[in-house]
Write a protein that holds these residues in place. Structure first.
Motif, mmCIF file in Angstrom:
data_model
loop_
_atom_site.group_PDB
_atom_site.id
_atom_site.type_symbol
_atom_site.label_atom_id
_atom_site.label_comp_id
_atom_site.label_asym_id
_atom_site.label_seq_id
_atom_site.Cartn_x
_atom_site.Cartn_y
_atom_site.Cartn_z
ATOM 1 N N ILE A 27 0.831 -1.208 0.000
ATOM 2 C CA ILE A 27 0.000 0.000 0.000
ATOM 3 C C ILE A 27 0.865 1.257 0.000
ATOM 4 O O ILE A 27 0.561 2.232 -0.698
ATOM 5 N N SER A 28 1.967 1.240 0.746
ATOM 6 C CA SER A 28 2.816 2.430 0.775
ATOM 7 C C SER A 28 3.451 2.697 -0.581
ATOM 8 O O SER A 28 3.535 3.847 -1.023
ATOM 9 N N PHE A 29 3.882 1.640 -1.280
ATOM 10 C CA PHE A 29 4.459 1.857 -2.609
ATOM 11 C C PHE A 29 3.398 2.263 -3.628
ATOM 12 O O PHE A 29 3.668 3.082 -4.507
ATOM 13 N N LEU A 30 2.206 1.718 -3.530
ATOM 14 C CA LEU A 30 1.131 2.144 -4.433
ATOM 15 C C LEU A 30 0.762 3.604 -4.182
ATOM 16 O O LEU A 30 0.555 4.368 -5.132
ATOM 17 N N ALA A 31 0.679 3.996 -2.926
ATOM 18 C CA ALA A 31 0.373 5.395 -2.608
ATOM 19 C C ALA A 31 1.466 6.315 -3.132
ATOM 20 O O ALA A 31 1.182 7.395 -3.669
ATOM 21 N N LEU A 32 2.719 5.896 -2.997
ATOM 22 C CA LEU A 32 3.813 6.704 -3.511
ATOM 23 C C LEU A 32 3.731 6.833 -5.030
ATOM 24 O O LEU A 32 3.949 7.911 -5.589
ATOM 25 N N ALA A 33 3.401 5.744 -5.716
ATOM 26 C CA ALA A 33 3.295 5.779 -7.177
ATOM 27 C C ALA A 33 2.137 6.662 -7.633
ATOM 28 O O ALA A 33 2.246 7.370 -8.642
ATOM 29 N N VAL A 34 1.031 6.644 -6.893
ATOM 30 C CA VAL A 34 -0.138 7.437 -7.283
ATOM 31 C C VAL A 34 0.044 8.907 -6.923
ATOM 32 O O VAL A 34 -0.265 9.796 -7.716
ATOM 33 N N LEU A 35 0.562 9.178 -5.735
ATOM 34 C CA LEU A 35 0.659 10.556 -5.261
ATOM 35 C C LEU A 35 1.898 11.288 -5.754
ATOM 36 O O LEU A 35 1.958 12.508 -5.681
ATOM 37 N N TRP A 36 2.892 10.566 -6.260
ATOM 38 C CA TRP A 36 4.134 11.189 -6.723
ATOM 39 C C TRP A 36 4.528 10.562 -8.055
ATOM 40 O O TRP A 36 5.554 9.890 -8.162
ATOM 41 N N PRO A 37 3.732 10.778 -9.125
ATOM 42 C CA PRO A 37 3.986 10.097 -10.402
ATOM 43 C C PRO A 37 5.198 10.642 -11.167
ATOM 44 O O PRO A 37 5.824 9.912 -11.927
ATOM 45 N N LYS A 38 5.516 11.920 -10.967
ATOM 46 C CA LYS A 38 6.652 12.519 -11.674
ATOM 47 C C LYS A 38 7.709 12.936 -10.664
ATOM 48 O O LYS A 38 7.374 13.342 -9.552
ATOM 49 N N PRO A 39 8.981 12.873 -11.054
ATOM 50 C CA PRO A 39 10.028 13.346 -10.135
ATOM 51 C C PRO A 39 9.869 14.836 -9.861
ATOM 52 O O PRO A 39 9.793 15.639 -10.778
ATOM 53 N N LYS A 40 9.791 15.193 -8.605
ATOM 54 C CA LYS A 40 9.592 16.595 -8.242
ATOM 55 C C LYS A 40 10.893 17.278 -7.860
ATOM 56 O O LYS A 40 10.950 18.493 -7.787
ATOM 57 N N LEU A 41 11.927 16.518 -7.581
ATOM 58 C CA LEU A 41 13.186 17.105 -7.152
ATOM 59 C C LEU A 41 14.242 17.079 -8.252
ATOM 60 O O LEU A 41 15.365 17.517 -8.034
ATOM 61 N N GLU A 42 13.894 16.542 -9.400
ATOM 62 C CA GLU A 42 14.865 16.394 -10.486
ATOM 63 C C GLU A 42 15.351 17.742 -11.008
ATOM 64 O O GLU A 42 16.522 17.934 -11.285
#
Length: 111
Positions: A53-68
């Motif tokens: 669930i934590s990895f799915l939430a991370l994939a859904v809530l953070w789909p694009k790199p924000k720190l790149e």
């Protein structure tokens, strides 16, 4: 970006070390304390579900790199901290501490 040529040998070494010393993997297991208020199978499944669930939430809530694209700001007076020499010294200290921790784990008591 980390090159695959560097990651693959490190991953293979980690897998080989895990297979060579399977008893060391029990350091985080439930070997010392077996009086949990729930069955082991339920604890294992619960941990697995939380991980998925934590990895799915991370994939859904953070789909694009924000720190790149983030630009780092270096303070001119501290620019020497980003030098190659400091990187080598800190890396050597880190490896020395890692060797110390691993040797202490092998030499220490198992209880």
């Amino acid at each position: 970006m980390i090159e695959r040529r560097r990651v693959l040998p490190a991953a293979l070494i980690a897998v080989a070390a895990t297979l060579a010393w399977p008893a060391a993997a029990m350091a985080h297991g439930l070997t010392a304390r077996a009086d949990l208020p729930l069955p082991r199978w339920l604890f294992g499944w619960g941990a697995g579900v939380v991980l998925v669930i934590s990895f799915l939430a991370l994939a859904v809530l953070w789909p694009k790199p924000k720190l790149e694209g983030a630009r780092s700001r270096v303070i001119p007076a501290l620019r020497f901290l980003t030098s190659r020499a400091i990187e080598i010294v800190c890396g050597t200290i880190g490896v020395a501490i890692l060797v110390l921790v691993i040797s202490a784990g092998f030499a220490g008591e198992q209880s």
